[in-house]
Design a protein around this motif. Structure first.
Motif, PDB file in Angstrom:
ATOM      1  N   UNK A   1       1.376  -1.078  -0.059  1.00  0.00           N
ATOM      2  CA  UNK A   1       0.443  -0.210  -0.073  1.00  0.00           C
ATOM      3  C   UNK A   1       0.710   1.368  -0.289  1.00  0.00           C
ATOM      4  N   UNK A   2       0.305   2.043  -0.430  1.00  0.00           N
ATOM      5  CA  UNK A   2       1.050   3.578  -0.547  1.00  0.00           C
ATOM      6  C   UNK A   2       1.701   4.565   0.481  1.00  0.00           C
ATOM      7  N   UNK A   3       2.264   5.146   0.861  1.00  0.00           N
ATOM      8  CA  UNK A   3       3.481   5.790   1.508  1.00  0.00           C
ATOM      9  C   UNK A   3       2.868   7.308   2.028  1.00  0.00           C
ATOM     10  N   UNK A   4       3.622   7.374   3.373  1.00  0.00           N
ATOM     11  CA  UNK A   4       2.396   8.792   3.618  1.00  0.00           C
ATOM     12  C   UNK A   4       2.951   9.490   2.603  1.00  0.00           C
ATOM     13  N   UNK A   5       4.509   9.668   1.882  1.00  0.00           N
ATOM     14  CA  UNK A   5       4.160  10.727   0.785  1.00  0.00           C
ATOM     15  C   UNK A   5       3.703  10.704  -0.538  1.00  0.00           C
ATOM     16  N   UNK A   6       3.130   9.892  -0.627  1.00  0.00           N
ATOM     17  CA  UNK A   6       2.165   9.575  -2.063  1.00  0.00           C
ATOM     18  C   UNK A   6       0.995  10.229  -1.592  1.00  0.00           C
ATOM     19  N   UNK A   7       0.521   9.672  -0.749  1.00  0.00           N
ATOM     20  CA  UNK A   7      -1.233  10.740   0.215  1.00  0.00           C
ATOM     21  C   UNK A   7      -0.693  12.006   0.093  1.00  0.00           C
ATOM     22  N   UNK A   8       0.163  12.618   0.907  1.00  0.00           N
ATOM     23  CA  UNK A   8       0.514  13.438   0.411  1.00  0.00           C
ATOM     24  C   UNK A   8       0.625  14.810  -1.235  1.00  0.00           C
ATOM     25  N   UNK A   9       1.699  13.750  -1.364  1.00  0.00           N
ATOM     26  CA  UNK A   9       1.220  14.533  -3.253  1.00  0.00           C
ATOM     27  C   UNK A   9      -0.662  14.048  -3.388  1.00  0.00           C
ATOM     28  N   UNK A  10      -0.638  12.843  -3.457  1.00  0.00           N
ATOM     29  CA  UNK A  10      -2.272  12.980  -3.838  1.00  0.00           C
ATOM     30  C   UNK A  10      -2.984  14.071  -3.537  1.00  0.00           C
ATOM     31  N   UNK A  11      -3.341  14.799  -1.657  1.00  0.00           N
ATOM     32  CA  UNK A  11      -4.106  15.694  -1.856  1.00  0.00           C
ATOM     33  C   UNK A  11      -3.324  16.886  -2.160  1.00  0.00           C
TER      34      UNK A  11
END
Ligand code: GTP
Ligand code: MG
Length: 335
Positions: A177-187
């Protein structure tokens, strides 16, 4: 269930603003936390500069990009001229030095994709990862920090999403599943795409900051204090945005064709990135482009099974925010 097309969120969704914002507040690192963190960095700097006078320590990741919580680890990058030596030798030496200086639980993890020294600081209880010359991470940390200054809703939205992802078990890259960094980029991408926009695309503006890493120019407009009211025309609240974020990822994102790109400030296509088929271990089932290492897909860890889990979690979250009487509890229920 309606998969496509326009769906509006419930009319009373703003009632959940106080609940969501108090969760956000509870995640913010305390003053004490911050000062312990800088103490740790100071003693690390002392140990390192005794051995290597030309070395420099940079903080990166959530302890420096402003998306940190009181549970975040401390990520440190040692910038140093390796000369003819190797990163592994250097890490082993670093581990020795830190042990000798009294740091506890020091371990060199040299077989990882990014080799590191990991240690537990007994004084503060922080877990700390030290890597060597990972300057892309230093550059993207500054980019995220600069985006966070433009509109406060980014920090609120991304902190809540990260918290949700941790509790729902979809923030574990080693499990697909996704890294914290990936979630911030998605936001960030999501807020760039709101109408009216809540965030600009800093890499599409006249650069005021440039850092060259491995022959790649990391350039963007960083004078964000000049954009104080950028998102002001958009009055969407945190509950509305949170719902719309999950709704987008549950029902609107085209997983077959779309690539999220904060570099371009829009959705681009897998075709133009040549991310249409599996390359090696990179399946490109869910595509999130790194803003500087543009060949790098942060969704590469996702496989056929985990993409199903992640999408079901997005659907669950959108559904709860749309229909539940007490979404602030249910949404974050540990899985
Ligand atoms: P938490 O520790 O969960 O609070 O968040 P974090 O932002 O520190 O995330 P994480 O520890 O996963 O990653 C730390 C930093 O490493 C990120 O902020 C990025 O700067 C960088 N990073 C993580 N994964 C990647 C990656 O796949 N590619 C690149 N280029 N950088 C990455
Ligand atoms: Mg971290």
């Amino acid at each position: 269930k309606l998969r496509r097309g326009w769906v509006e969120c419930r009319h009373d969704i703003d009632a959940f603003a106080p609940g969501l914002l108090s969760i956000y507040e509870s995640l913010r690192p305390s003053e004490e936390h911050r000062s312990k963190q800088s103490q740790l960095i100071d003693s690390l700097t002392k140990s390192v500069s005794k051995e290597w006078s030309n070395a420099q320590l940079h903080l990166y990741g959530s302890c420096a990009n402003s998306f940190g919580t009181s549970h975040s680890d401390v990520d440190v990058c040692l910038e140093i001229d390796i000369g003819t030596g190797s990163v592994v030798e250097l890490l082993l030496r670093l581990a020795e030095i830190l042990r000798a200086d009294g740091f506890g639980d020091v371990e060199a993890i040299t077989s990882a994709r990014v080799p590191i020294v990991r240690m537990l600081d007994s004084g503060s209880g922080f877990s700390c990862d030290i890597c060597i010359n990972n300057l892309f991470a230093v550059a993207n940390t500054k980019l995220l920090r600069d985006y966070a200054q433009i509109d406060g809703r980014l920090l609120q939205l991304a902190s809540i999403v990260k918290h949700w992802a941790k509790l729902r078990g979809v923030n574990e890259t080693y499990r697909g599943t996704l890294s914290s960094y990936a979630y911030v980029l998605m936001c960030i991408s999501f807020l760039q795409l709101r109408e009216p926009k809540i965030l600009p695309c800093l890499q599409a503006m006249e650069p005021t900051y440039t850092m060259v890493v491995d022959d790649t120019e990391c350039a963007y407009f960083d004078e964000v204090h000049l954009l104080p009211d950028f998102g002001a025309e958009n009055e969407e609240s945190i509950p509305e945005l949170l719902w719309a974020f999950f709704h987008y990822w549950a029902f609107q994102h085209d997983y077959r064709k779309d690539v999220v790109s904060i570099r371009m400030g829009k959705i681009i296509s897998k075709k133009e990135k040549n991310w249409t088929t599996r390359v090696g271990n990179d399946r490109h089932l869910m595509c999130i482009e790194d803003p500087f290492e543009t060949g790098h897909d942060l969704g590469r860890v996702v496989d056929r099974q985990t993409i199903r889990i992640i999408r079901e979690e997005f659907e669950r979250a959108a559904d709860i925010l749309q229909h539940d009487d007490d979404p602030c509890d249910t949404l974050f229920e540990p899985y």
